[in-house]
Design an enzyme around this catalytic site. Sequence first.
Site, mmCIF file in Angstrom:
data_model
loop_
_atom_site.group_PDB
_atom_site.id
_atom_site.type_symbol
_atom_site.label_atom_id
_atom_site.label_comp_id
_atom_site.label_asym_id
_atom_site.label_seq_id
_atom_site.Cartn_x
_atom_site.Cartn_y
_atom_site.Cartn_z
ATOM 1 N N ARG A 108 72.334 -9.399 2.250
ATOM 2 C CA ARG A 108 73.641 -10.377 2.524
ATOM 3 C C ARG A 108 74.813 -9.635 2.023
ATOM 4 O O ARG A 108 75.941 -10.235 2.318
ATOM 5 C CB ARG A 108 73.423 -11.631 1.798
ATOM 6 C CG ARG A 108 73.461 -11.233 0.147
ATOM 7 C CD ARG A 108 72.609 -12.302 -0.625
ATOM 8 N NE ARG A 108 72.927 -13.625 -0.355
ATOM 9 C CZ ARG A 108 72.797 -14.852 -0.892
ATOM 10 N NH1 ARG A 108 71.791 -14.906 -1.579
ATOM 11 N NH2 ARG A 108 73.467 -15.962 -0.554
ATOM 12 N N ASN B 169 74.762 -19.098 -7.367
ATOM 13 C CA ASN B 169 73.798 -18.051 -7.752
ATOM 14 C C ASN B 169 73.038 -17.425 -6.488
ATOM 15 O O ASN B 169 73.069 -17.882 -5.485
ATOM 16 C CB ASN B 169 72.851 -19.020 -8.771
ATOM 17 C CG ASN B 169 71.675 -19.639 -7.852
ATOM 18 O OD1 ASN B 169 71.268 -19.586 -6.880
ATOM 19 N ND2 ASN B 169 71.278 -20.750 -8.763
ATOM 20 N N SER C 112 70.366 -17.396 -5.143
ATOM 21 C CA SER C 112 69.314 -18.346 -4.235
ATOM 22 C C SER C 112 70.228 -19.110 -3.024
ATOM 23 O O SER C 112 69.653 -19.631 -2.064
ATOM 24 C CB SER C 112 68.573 -18.862 -4.755
ATOM 25 O OG SER C 112 69.117 -20.322 -5.368
ATOM 26 N N LYS C 113 71.504 -19.274 -3.178
ATOM 27 C CA LYS C 113 72.242 -20.113 -2.460
ATOM 28 C C LYS C 113 72.706 -19.466 -1.235
ATOM 29 O O LYS C 113 72.925 -18.338 -1.011
ATOM 30 C CB LYS C 113 73.620 -20.698 -3.497
ATOM 31 C CG LYS C 113 72.825 -21.518 -4.747
ATOM 32 C CD LYS C 113 72.181 -22.757 -4.318
ATOM 33 C CE LYS C 113 71.765 -23.615 -5.217
ATOM 34 N NZ LYS C 113 70.902 -23.053 -6.381
ATOM 35 N N HIS C 114 73.558 -20.366 -0.598
ATOM 36 C CA HIS C 114 74.160 -19.686 0.787
ATOM 37 C C HIS C 114 75.111 -18.567 0.766
ATOM 38 O O HIS C 114 75.193 -17.783 1.300
ATOM 39 C CB HIS C 114 74.900 -21.047 1.429
ATOM 40 C CG HIS C 114 74.185 -22.120 2.038
ATOM 41 N ND1 HIS C 114 73.796 -23.115 1.250
ATOM 42 C CD2 HIS C 114 73.602 -22.662 3.362
ATOM 43 C CE1 HIS C 114 72.997 -24.089 2.021
ATOM 44 N NE2 HIS C 114 73.078 -23.695 3.412
#
Length: 409
Positions: free
Chosen positions: A23, A194, A196-198
Amino acid sequence: MKDKLALHGGTPVKTTDFGKGCRYDEAEMAEIRDTFDHGSLIYWGGYKIGQFCETVKKAFGVKYCAGGSSGSAALHAAVGAGFIEPGYEVITSPITDIGSLIGILYQNLIPVFADVDPHTYNITAESIAKVITERTRAIIVVHLAGNPCDMDPIVDLAKKHDLLLIEDCAQAYGALYKGRLVGTMGDIGAFSLNESKHLSAGDGGFIVTGDQELYGRCHNYMDKYYDRLGRGDRLEHLAPNYRASELQYAVAKAQFGKLDDLLAKRRRIAALLSEGLQGISDIALPEVIDGCESSWWFYMFRLTPGVFEGDGKGFAEALRAEGIPAMAGYIPRPIYLEKLFVNKSFFPGNIWPAEVISGKTYNYHAGLCPVAEEVLNSAIRMPVSEFFTENDAADMVAAVKKVAAGLRK
Ligand SMILES: Cc1ncc(COP(=O)(O)O)c(C=O)c1O
């Protein structure tokens, strides 16, 4: 004839790797370099965090944005900004992360849980109204998995009872309620950055609001209640240090630029899952209110209890054997059934100042929110990722169909 389940030695459905990606790329590096060149990593002066907030304000069409160290921090600041006297009640969802509750508890307030809708898994105006008392002062709605709560009646209810309305949007970047972005309909919207988020800055969290007073208070609540905005006196109240570094917001700013693209990809994967999974008996798909769009943090469907061998746990295990990383439920139990609630052991010695001040007794126990308990007992959660391919979605559908046939009693 039924295909032999991989769990029983059959061939797994998933024979290729799920789509993967990183990402972070040059966009984040460029923002980090720019931050170093600027020469300061603290948020005062608001160089990178200021740029991030400007980006958010424009994208959300809101007047104010303040950034801090986590979604929990943003939610704590939002609750603090309500200036609610200790011992009063805040209504929220039983299906959420503890981050929705931390601020309530640290502000010496009492969490009260409204039950969820069995199809959207969100609290509703109806369920909230049932638990409103003369001691209620605020509501924190959670747009679970990115699925918008039914906000119009909730906004009306909050107005009618003069309650602060906070939207927990940690899982709901870009989710749309009848054309409006979640986070912009309550008094304050809170987001998590955090990993784990989008969108991720590793960690981080921010609030948006249209109210200048609430903005100033949130800002102060994330920075020891120092009055950095020059609005009032120093240290009028008590607040934690929830500051984040400029480096986090450099990353967050670059991440924000990727939001539209990743939302479109997640929505495509979720649409393929919903299309493919439609019509399987005893499997209820997640429902999104008409005219709304989820941002699909995960995809959670429900099984009719007693129909499949091993129920949720068995179903999830069988899916994992087919190569699909599924889990039973989302959190293992409603948050109020965690030890700290059942034992009221929020603070050492099991002394709970909020309850003492309230003069009332509060108990958290099984049966408090029966629908939430049923949802978590019957749910199967599958991940959604912007990196998944259409082939991945097809394999997920095929695996669910195979497992449903193979485990049906
Ligand atoms: C619904 C919800 N609220 C709050 C939080 C807390 O966010 P953070 O981990 O950034 O503190 C999370 C994170 O998992 C969440 O999912």
